[in-house]
Design an enzyme around this catalytic site. Structure first.
Site, PDB file in Angstrom:
ATOM      1  CB  ALA A 149      19.164 -13.485  11.525  1.00  0.00           C
ATOM      2  CB  ALA A 150      17.899 -15.301  16.118  1.00  0.00           C
ATOM      3  CB  CYS A 189      23.214  -5.506   7.646  1.00  0.00           C
ATOM      4  SG  CYS A 189      23.230  -6.102   9.350  1.00  0.00           S
TER       5      CYS A 189
END
Length: 463
Positions: free
Chosen positions: A18-19, A52
């Site tokens: 993600a980052a 997640c």
């Protein structure tokens, strides 16, 4: 470095989820390949995926792994990002502006220079140093590779007994996933109640719901060993008082920042082991090094202290901020209030701000209130109960935290409190919020506002 490549700069990104890839993609939007070369290293097989979502893939709610992938390696490469999978960065040379990387499959190593560096190494699952922790049949669920390994084990295992170690977000979600797969599930938890992100009185509601689903909850229990059979596979989880038979064990103990590289390079780390950055996500004391995602600590806007909160929502925002700054723009990340939501089957669990022990730790005086309400007007069909707990500061009335446990329609109500916390609102001011109302969606007084009204009255009484 720059002279060898003309005017073009090189951005090196460590971490392909993600980052890291948000930073790379945002930087690419702002600067083309003729201005900025981007090289990204990822030690796994996948990029830009929803960690997640792994419990819901394991449970079968999400039928295919690839639905969790937001952008494939091929899509990143099509945007002129040199993405190198199965490549692990093993050393940072800050003085010379370069990183050493190793091909995971071949073992070959090489150095890559950079003008700008982004560290997005994520977090690592906590695996206690206990006998049997590395035995076949014991699984963490941090990455898509982990999820695939667990599914492969379930396909090969004939037994139907699962033990989940830990009862945080991942532990609770994996317990649900295993129940849905038809397993007999035991959760071994060292805390007083599941979901340590809640106060114990709210965690008790989660405990009761889990037992109602047929999950055996074992609280206040410290795991001492994972026992193995003659074949070397895990066969049970042992505590000081008992053994719990297991054909598969899932670890849901939590994670810690993956900052071994940063530590070895002498970069500043906080109390929780995460990298420390400024509001632009630049690593403190470093001009051309940024960091984001689960490997950093962030400012808690309520307590004023640094916290480690590993969530994909934050990681994506960090990446956007980093990419804007690397690409020549300007952006900041102000901090968080600690909002999270989860579920176990139809029970929704949400929290934001401080728990009682958090408020005690930072020396705040506070009042707490707990209210019982319903998700809809009480007379409307399918109205379900929910419990809202609220903390407010004595003297000022400032909202400090909210926890919500209930059925459909309960969890996302925490967003009302998250906005109020970010705005620094008092509970008295919250009672005047103009929220949407209709019987299918809410009582006339929304449960969060009922709690705020009760808290405001309590504060006036103590004032």
């Amino acid at each position: 470095m720059n002279g060898a490549r003309g005017a073009r700069e090189r951005l090196v990104v460590i971490g392909g989820d993600a980052a890291g890839m948000s930073a790379a993609s945002q930087a690419r939007r702002l600067k083309g390949p003729d201005e900025l070369e981007i090289v990204a290293f990822e030690r796994g097989h996948f990029t830009s995926y929803s960690a997640c979502g792994i419990p819901y893939w394991v449970s079968g709610d999400v039928p295919e792994r690839d639905r969790l992938i937001a952008r494939t390696p091929e899509e990143h490469r099509a945007r002129d990002i040199d993405l190198r999978l199965r490549t692990e960065v093993t050393e940072l040379d800050l003085d010379r502006g370069r990183v050493r990387a190793r091909d995971v499959d071949s073992g070959a190593e090489s150095w890559t220079s950079y003008d700008k560096l982004v560290i997005a190494t994520g977090a690592q699952p906590i695996r206690p140093d206990l006998p049997g922790m590395d035995a076949p049949g014991v699984h963490g669920v941090q990455t898509l590779d982990d999820g695939q390994a667990l599914l492969d084990t379930l396909a090969r295992t004939s037994g139907r007994r699962a033990v989940v170690v830990g009862a945080g977000y991942i532990g609770v979600e994996m317990a649900e996933a295993m129940i849905k797969r038809g397993y007999e599930v035991t959760v071994v938890n060292r805390g007083r109640e599941p979901m340590a992100t809640l106060d114990p009185d709210m965690g008790r509601l989660v405990h009761e719901a889990m037992e109602g689903l047929g999950i055996t909850m074992v609280n206040d229990a410290e795991v001492t060993a994972l026992l193995t059979g003659d074949d070397g596979r895990v066969r049970a989880v042992a505590t000081e008082d008992a053994e719990y038979p297991a054909d598969v064990v899932v670890l849901g103990i939590g994670v810690r920042p993956e900052t071994a590289l940063a530590r070895a390079a002498g970069l500043p780390l906080g109390e929780h082991g995460g990298l420390l950055t400024d509001r632009s996500m630049r690593v403190r004391g470093q001009e051309e090094v940024w960091a984001g995602g689960d490997c950093v600590e962030v400012l808690d806007l309520v307590s004023g202290q640094q916290r480690h909160i590993p969530l994909g929502t934050h990681a994506n925002k960090h990446g956007q901020v980093i990419g804007a700054n690397v690409g020549g723009g300007y952006a900041t990340f102000p901090g968080v209030v600690g909002t999270a939501v989860s579920k176990v089957c139809d029970l929704e669990i949400a929290r934001t701000g401080l728990r009682e022990k958090d408020a005690h730790r930072v020396g705040l005086r506070f009042e707490t209130v707990t209210v019982e309400s319903t998700s809809r007007a009480g007379y409307y069909p399918d109205a379900s109960p929910m419990t809202v707990k609220m903390l407010a500061e004595v003297r000022t009335g400032r909202l400090l935290g909210v926890q919500i446990v209930g059925r459909e329609g309960a969890g996302k109500r925490v967003d009302i409190a998250a906005v109020a916390l970010t705005a620094g609102m008092t509970v008295d001011r919250m009672t005047a919020l103009d929220l949407g109302y209709a019987p299918p969606f809410s009582p006339v007084w929304d449960p969060v506002l009922v709690a705020a009204r009760k808290a405001a009255g309590r504060i006036r009484g103590t004032g």
